[in-house]
Design a protein around this motif. Structure first.
Motif, PDB file in Angstrom:
ATOM      1  N   GLU A 196      -6.282   0.229  12.335  1.00 10.36           N
ATOM      2  CA  GLU A 196      -5.563   1.506  12.371  1.00 10.36           C
ATOM      3  C   GLU A 196      -6.500   2.639  12.780  1.00 10.36           C
ATOM      4  N   GLU A 197      -5.899   3.776  13.090  1.00 12.59           N
ATOM      5  CA  GLU A 197      -6.654   4.905  13.643  1.00 12.59           C
ATOM      6  C   GLU A 197      -7.034   5.908  12.565  1.00 12.59           C
ATOM      7  N   TYR A 198      -8.254   6.429  12.686  1.00 10.78           N
ATOM      8  CA  TYR A 198      -8.710   7.540  11.858  1.00 10.78           C
ATOM      9  C   TYR A 198      -8.896   8.768  12.744  1.00 10.78           C
ATOM     10  N   ARG A 199      -8.951   9.914  12.096  1.00 13.22           N
ATOM     11  CA  ARG A 199      -9.219  11.166  12.805  1.00 13.22           C
ATOM     12  C   ARG A 199     -10.408  11.865  12.161  1.00 13.22           C
ATOM     13  N   SER A 201     -12.259  14.749  10.524  1.00 10.33           N
ATOM     14  CA  SER A 201     -11.796  15.886   9.724  1.00 10.33           C
ATOM     15  C   SER A 201     -12.588  17.141  10.097  1.00 10.33           C
ATOM     16  N   GLU A 212     -10.310  11.037   8.290  1.00 11.55           N
ATOM     17  CA  GLU A 212      -9.011  11.078   7.622  1.00 11.55           C
ATOM     18  C   GLU A 212      -8.129   9.997   8.213  1.00 11.55           C
ATOM     19  N   GLY A 213      -7.501   9.222   7.333  1.00 12.53           N
ATOM     20  CA  GLY A 213      -6.646   8.143   7.799  1.00 12.53           C
ATOM     21  C   GLY A 213      -6.271   7.219   6.668  1.00 12.53           C
ATOM     22  N   PRO A 214      -6.011   5.941   6.983  1.00  8.05           N
ATOM     23  CA  PRO A 214      -5.603   4.979   5.949  1.00  8.05           C
ATOM     24  C   PRO A 214      -6.632   4.891   4.821  1.00  8.05           C
ATOM     25  N   GLN A 240     -11.409   7.800   1.699  1.00  4.42           N
ATOM     26  CA  GLN A 240     -11.562   8.268   3.074  1.00  4.42           C
ATOM     27  C   GLN A 240     -13.017   8.050   3.521  1.00  4.42           C
ATOM     28  N   PRO A 276      -9.569  11.085  17.720  1.00  5.63           N
ATOM     29  CA  PRO A 276      -9.227   9.767  17.160  1.00  5.63           C
ATOM     30  C   PRO A 276     -10.420   8.817  17.186  1.00  5.63           C
ATOM     31  N   GLN A 278     -11.527   4.636  16.117  1.00  5.19           N
ATOM     32  CA  GLN A 278     -11.192   3.303  15.630  1.00  5.19           C
ATOM     33  C   GLN A 278     -12.481   2.508  15.410  1.00  5.19           C
TER      34      GLN A 278
END
Length: 313
Positions: A196-199, A201, A212-214, A240, A276, A278
């Motif tokens: 899944e993708e994170y961003r 912060s 920030e993400g899952p 996080q 983004p 990954q």
């Protein structure tokens, strides 16, 4: 120095081996761009460069010099005229250089033939502001600061080939070695983390990038403090991830799911909030091979007599 910029600091390759004394390693946040700044000038690989964060920088040269500019596109100019990034630039005493605003990436590197000659502390000129080490006074440049360098008569021009220049706006997948407390994370969390993708912060600096993400949760909330490597991905209680970078603490007690490759850390340091990210789990051997090839390239390649291309001896 007329305008010192948002955060402009002297950096080299860092204080190698100093963590045993409790000192932060430091060093250029984007080692790839930093090494090119020196390669373009035929400088030693450890020569000090200026790391300019997001521009707003203006200075006047006190003597003739040969400069190089690499890394982020911060609208570099000489005497008000736009000048190429990833290039060398002969300048004269009295010339005015400027970085304005970021167009692509966050950190530019300004090299000078022979390097910036600030004092060495623990075998490095790198600034670590938290410890007050490096540079002129242990902090970022200030208005009216004067940086020493050796005047140069060299006037050669070099422009890096496009194939060597990264695009800091492109999607970034970080190669991650599953080490540290990898086994304390469930198979589901590991799969989630790598698929899944994170961003990025708003909470980023040279010490680390908070993402920030899952949410991922280790089986334990804390561990006995241990040494921290560049790229370690620690997971605090909020789940996080934080990717630790050049100015990281020397020890820490949060579980870590793995370690990002050093070359990946360089690319991450050029991304800003909202970008983004990954992750991809890879083997230690593949990361080591990538790094050995990288080191070999910078150590062994030489400029062709035309000055326009690199060749292998």
């Amino acid at each position: 120095m007329i305008t010192p910029g948002w955060f402009t600091i002297i950096q080299d390759r860092g204080r190698k081996g100093a963590q045993r004394a409790g000192l932060t390693e430091g060093g250029a946040a984007d080692e790839h761009a930093y090494l090119w700044a020196n390669k373009l000038l035929d400088n030693p690989m450890n020569a000090a460069c200026l790391e300019v964060l997001m521009g707003n920088f203006e200075a006047v040269l006190s003597a003739d010099a040969l400069l190089s500019v690499t890394g982020a596109d911060l609208e570099f100019s000489i005497n008000g005229q736009p000048a190429e990034n990833w290039s060398t630039h002969p300048v004269q005493a009295g010339d005015r250089i400027e970085f304005r605003r970021p167009l692509n990436g966050l950190r530019a590197y300004l090299g000078v033939a022979g390097g910036w000659l600030t004092p060495e502390l623990f075998s490095s000129r790198s600034v670590v502001t938290r410890e007050g080490l490096g540079g002129l006074d242990g902090g970022p440049l200030r208005e009216h600061d004067e940086l020493p360098f050796g005047p140069q008569q060299a006037t050669f021009r070099r422009q890096l080939a496009p194939r060597y220049i990264p695009d800091y706006s492109s999607p970034l997948t970080l190669r991650l070695v599953p080490c540290y407390q990898h086994d304390l994370f469930s198979p589901q969390d590991r799969r989630r983390f790598s698929s899944e993708e994170y961003r990025i912060s708003q909470r980023i600096d040279r010490m680390g990038y908070r993402l920030e993400g899952p949410v991922i949760t280790p089986e334990v909330g804390g561990i006995i403090s241990e040494g921290i490597a560049l790229g370690a991905v620690q997971v605090p209680r909020d789940g996080q991830p934080i990717v630790l970078l050049r100015d990281r603490q020397t020890i820490g007690g949060y579980p870590k799911i793995g370690c990002v490759s050093s070359l990946g850390c360089s690319q991450l340091a050029q991304r800003g909030p909202g970008a983004p990210i990954q992750f991809e789990f890879v083997t230690l051997e593949s990361v080591q091979a990538e790094r050995l090839l990288f080191n070999r390239f910078f150590a062994a390649s030489q400029w062709h007599s035309s000055g326009e291309e690199l060749v292998w001896p």
